[in-house]
Design a protein around this motif. Structure first.
Motif, PDB file in Angstrom:
ATOM      1  N   ARG A 247     -54.304  -6.031 -29.541  1.00 21.02           N
ATOM      2  CA  ARG A 247     -55.377  -5.033 -29.572  1.00 21.02           C
ATOM      3  C   ARG A 247     -55.109  -3.901 -28.585  1.00 21.02           C
ATOM      4  N   LYS A 248     -54.635  -4.266 -27.382  1.00 17.05           N
ATOM      5  CA  LYS A 248     -54.304  -3.218 -26.408  1.00 17.05           C
ATOM      6  C   LYS A 248     -53.143  -2.362 -26.899  1.00 17.05           C
ATOM      7  N   PHE A 249     -52.176  -3.024 -27.512  1.00 13.63           N
ATOM      8  CA  PHE A 249     -51.020  -2.278 -28.019  1.00 13.63           C
ATOM      9  C   PHE A 249     -51.437  -1.292 -29.108  1.00 13.63           C
ATOM     10  N   VAL A 250     -52.289  -1.765 -30.029  1.00 14.43           N
ATOM     11  CA  VAL A 250     -52.756  -0.875 -31.092  1.00 14.43           C
ATOM     12  C   VAL A 250     -53.544   0.283 -30.515  1.00 14.43           C
ATOM     13  N   ALA A 251     -54.373   0.034 -29.493  1.00 14.97           N
ATOM     14  CA  ALA A 251     -55.152   1.105 -28.875  1.00 14.97           C
ATOM     15  C   ALA A 251     -54.240   2.124 -28.209  1.00 14.97           C
ATOM     16  N   ASN A 252     -53.218   1.627 -27.495  1.00  8.62           N
ATOM     17  CA  ASN A 252     -52.300   2.555 -26.824  1.00  8.62           C
ATOM     18  C   ASN A 252     -51.492   3.357 -27.841  1.00  8.62           C
ATOM     19  N   VAL A 253     -51.011   2.677 -28.902  1.00  5.08           N
ATOM     20  CA  VAL A 253     -50.246   3.392 -29.917  1.00  5.08           C
ATOM     21  C   VAL A 253     -51.113   4.435 -30.614  1.00  5.08           C
ATOM     22  N   SER A 254     -52.364   4.065 -30.871  1.00  3.31           N
ATOM     23  CA  SER A 254     -53.267   5.027 -31.508  1.00  3.31           C
ATOM     24  C   SER A 254     -53.470   6.246 -30.621  1.00  3.31           C
ATOM     25  N   HIS A 255     -53.598   6.010 -29.328  1.00  2.45           N
ATOM     26  CA  HIS A 255     -53.773   7.149 -28.410  1.00  2.45           C
ATOM     27  C   HIS A 255     -52.519   8.008 -28.368  1.00  2.45           C
ATOM     28  N   ASP A 256     -51.338   7.336 -28.341  1.00  2.00           N
ATOM     29  CA  ASP A 256     -50.092   8.098 -28.288  1.00  2.00           C
ATOM     30  C   ASP A 256     -49.872   8.915 -29.558  1.00  2.00           C
ATOM     31  N   PHE A 257     -50.285   8.390 -30.701  1.00  2.00           N
ATOM     32  CA  PHE A 257     -50.142   9.139 -31.942  1.00  2.00           C
ATOM     33  C   PHE A 257     -51.206  10.234 -32.070  1.00  2.00           C
ATOM     34  N   ARG A 258     -52.378   9.976 -31.529  1.00  5.00           N
ATOM     35  CA  ARG A 258     -53.462  10.947 -31.673  1.00  5.00           C
ATOM     36  C   ARG A 258     -53.153  12.255 -30.943  1.00  5.00           C
ATOM     37  N   SER A 259     -52.531  12.158 -29.780  1.00  8.24           N
ATOM     38  CA  SER A 259     -52.282  13.374 -28.983  1.00  8.24           C
ATOM     39  C   SER A 259     -51.352  14.358 -29.692  1.00  8.24           C
ATOM     40  N   PRO A 260     -50.153  13.959 -30.171  1.00  9.32           N
ATOM     41  CA  PRO A 260     -49.311  14.941 -30.867  1.00  9.32           C
ATOM     42  C   PRO A 260     -49.897  15.382 -32.210  1.00  9.32           C
ATOM     43  N   LEU A 261     -50.599  14.494 -32.893  1.00  3.72           N
ATOM     44  CA  LEU A 261     -51.208  14.890 -34.162  1.00  3.72           C
ATOM     45  C   LEU A 261     -52.301  15.929 -33.943  1.00  3.72           C
ATOM     46  N   THR A 262     -53.051  15.758 -32.854  1.00  2.00           N
ATOM     47  CA  THR A 262     -54.089  16.752 -32.541  1.00  2.00           C
ATOM     48  C   THR A 262     -53.469  18.112 -32.229  1.00  2.00           C
ATOM     49  N   SER A 263     -52.357  18.047 -31.480  1.00  2.75           N
ATOM     50  CA  SER A 263     -51.676  19.306 -31.152  1.00  2.75           C
ATOM     51  C   SER A 263     -51.156  19.988 -32.413  1.00  2.75           C
ATOM     52  N   ILE A 264     -50.483  19.227 -33.281  1.00  3.82           N
ATOM     53  CA  ILE A 264     -49.928  19.804 -34.510  1.00  3.82           C
ATOM     54  C   ILE A 264     -51.044  20.382 -35.369  1.00  3.82           C
ATOM     55  N   LYS A 265     -52.134  19.621 -35.520  1.00  2.00           N
ATOM     56  CA  LYS A 265     -53.245  20.082 -36.350  1.00  2.00           C
ATOM     57  C   LYS A 265     -53.860  21.371 -35.779  1.00  2.00           C
ATOM     58  N   GLY A 266     -54.029  21.379 -34.454  1.00  2.00           N
ATOM     59  CA  GLY A 266     -54.649  22.559 -33.832  1.00  2.00           C
ATOM     60  C   GLY A 266     -53.808  23.820 -33.976  1.00  2.00           C
ATOM     61  N   TYR A 267     -52.506  23.661 -33.717  1.00  2.00           N
ATOM     62  CA  TYR A 267     -51.641  24.844 -33.820  1.00  2.00           C
ATOM     63  C   TYR A 267     -51.517  25.325 -35.261  1.00  2.00           C
ATOM     64  N   VAL A 268     -51.383  24.414 -36.186  1.00  2.00           N
ATOM     65  CA  VAL A 268     -51.270  24.828 -37.592  1.00  2.00           C
ATOM     66  C   VAL A 268     -52.544  25.542 -38.051  1.00  2.00           C
ATOM     67  N   GLU A 269     -53.706  25.009 -37.676  1.00  5.06           N
ATOM     68  CA  GLU A 269     -54.960  25.651 -38.053  1.00  5.06           C
ATOM     69  C   GLU A 269     -55.098  27.027 -37.402  1.00  5.06           C
ATOM     70  N   ALA A 270     -54.662  27.114 -36.132  1.00  4.55           N
ATOM     71  CA  ALA A 270     -54.740  28.404 -35.421  1.00  4.55           C
ATOM     72  C   ALA A 270     -53.831  29.444 -36.063  1.00  4.55           C
ATOM     73  N   ILE A 271     -52.650  29.003 -36.532  1.00  2.17           N
ATOM     74  CA  ILE A 271     -51.742  29.944 -37.203  1.00  2.17           C
ATOM     75  C   ILE A 271     -52.332  30.371 -38.538  1.00  2.17           C
ATOM     76  N   LEU A 272     -52.933  29.436 -39.277  1.00  2.00           N
ATOM     77  CA  LEU A 272     -53.458  29.755 -40.601  1.00  2.00           C
ATOM     78  C   LEU A 272     -54.671  30.684 -40.535  1.00  2.00           C
ATOM     79  N   ASP A 273     -55.554  30.471 -39.560  1.00  2.35           N
ATOM     80  CA  ASP A 273     -56.752  31.337 -39.504  1.00  2.35           C
ATOM     81  C   ASP A 273     -56.548  32.593 -38.686  1.00  2.35           C
ATOM     82  N   GLY A 274     -55.303  32.819 -38.189  1.00  2.00           N
ATOM     83  CA  GLY A 274     -54.998  34.063 -37.479  1.00  2.00           C
ATOM     84  C   GLY A 274     -55.360  34.062 -36.028  1.00  2.00           C
ATOM     85  N   THR A 275     -55.805  32.907 -35.484  1.00  2.00           N
ATOM     86  CA  THR A 275     -56.133  32.862 -34.057  1.00  2.00           C
ATOM     87  C   THR A 275     -54.898  33.163 -33.216  1.00  2.00           C
ATOM     88  N   ILE A 276     -53.746  32.664 -33.642  1.00  2.00           N
ATOM     89  CA  ILE A 276     -52.496  32.954 -32.931  1.00  2.00           C
ATOM     90  C   ILE A 276     -51.844  34.145 -33.622  1.00  2.00           C
TER      91      ILE A 276
END
Length: 346
Positions: A247-276
């Motif tokens: 359970r701890k391993f799954v929680a840590n892996v989920s956190h490690d995957f969430r951080s880069p996915l959040t970054s990718i999602k944020g930057y892609v959305e910012a590029i698409l809506d013209g924020t960047i």
């Protein structure tokens, strides 16, 4: 829980008891009868030998009269509950302790042949068809000057042997019944002693199967049941720890995957809506590429962890620039503040 094991032991014990009783009543009865016949025949043979060498021999040498011989043998036959004869070589019974002493009415055995009795010193049967029931008979020759003058025969009813056999068998049956009940009580006691911890162990196994790994099997004994219960408790503790690690391993892996996915999602959305702005998109696309490589490395790391118990794998030690790692990490976290305050992008 069905007490199938207890009933199997009980049925097996009862079958063993029935088989033992049948063996005692058949083979045991025959062996006991043979032993009694051998014992009584030996005793009768010794008595017949003493009569042949003393009283019968004195009668033939005219040491005592037939009447005196009859009186002595009659008293002996009453004491032994037997029938004593003096037989001539022709098969004439001239003295029978069960009949009156009347020499003129002496009975003669038909087909009398001492050799027909065989080499054994006793025989069981009708004794040349004289008796109506089986008798245990012994016959000893009376010799004088190396000549056979007659025979001494002693007969005991086989009913006496049978009664003695049944009396002894009754004692054996009683002893067998007592031992059977004692061992049955021991079997029931053992079943009770074993059944209680066994029920607790089965209950614990059911709890473990349902997912309750914190259940403790309480069997406070130092025998095999106690050892089995403690082993199962140790196994459940280890499985519970493994579950916590997972359970701890799954929680840590989920956190490690969430951080880069959040970054990718944020930057892609910012590029698409013209924020960047377009002139800065290359910079953030490189960050997206870095996060993608980071996800790829995480995936490889998970595959490595999956095979960590396989023998033959060694650590892959390589040199790397920790400053570059720190800079890349800091660059990937810039989007948090920049996306929340788009006006500061220049």
């Amino acid at each position: 829980m069905k007490k199938k094991l207890f009933w199997k032991f009980l049925i097996a014990y009862i079958l063993i008891g029935i088989t033992s009783f049948i063996l005692i009543s058949t083979a045991g009865s025959r062996l006991l009868e043979k032993e009694l016949v051998d014992s009584h025949s030996m005793s009768l043979y010794k008595e017949a030998s003493r009569i042949a060498s003393y009283q019968a021999a004195r009668y033939y040498t005219r040491g005592i009269t037939l009447e005196d011989t009859y009186n002595n043998l009659a008293a002996l036959s009453d004491f032994q509950n037997s029938e004593i004869w003096l037989i001539s070589t022709d098969g004439e019974i001239f003295l029978n302790t069960e009949a009156d002493l009347e020499s003129e009415q002496a009975e003669t055995l038909e087909n009398f042949d001492p050799i027909a009795l065989g080499s054994d010193y006793y025989t069981v049967g009708r004794f040349f068809q004289h008796f109506d029931s089986d008798m245990l008979s012994v016959m000893v020759p009376v010799t004088s000057n190396l000549n056979i003058r007659g025979y001494v025969a002693i007969h005991m009813p086989m009913t006496d042997v049978y009664q003695e056999r049944e009396a002894l068998l009754a004692q054996v049956y009683l002893l067998f019944l007592v031992l059977f009940l004692i061992f049955l009580s021991v079997l029931v006691l053992l079943a009770f002693v074993v059944n209680r911890p066994l029920k607790r162990i089965i209950r614990g196994a059911q709890e473990y199967a349902s997912g309750n790994l914190t259940y403790n099997i309480n069997v406070p004994s130092n025998d095999e049941m106690g050892y089995l219960a403690s082993t199962l408790n140790y196994m459940s503790d280890e499985l519970n720890k493994t579950g916590e690690y997972q359970r701890k391993f799954v929680a840590n892996v989920s956190h490690d995957f969430r951080s880069p996915l959040t970054s990718i999602k944020g930057y892609v959305e910012a590029i698409l809506d013209g924020t960047i702005p377009q002139e800065m998109q290359e910079r953030y696309l490189n960050i997206v590429l870095f996060e993608t490589d980071r996800l790829n490395k995480l995936t490889k790391s998970m595959l490595t962890l999956n095979n960590i118990d396989t023998k033959g794998h060694f650590l892959d030690i390589t040199s790397f620039d920790i400053n570059a790692v720190i800079k890349d990490t800091a660059r990937s976290e810039e989007h948090t503040s920049e996306l929340q305050s788009p006006g500061i992008i220049s």
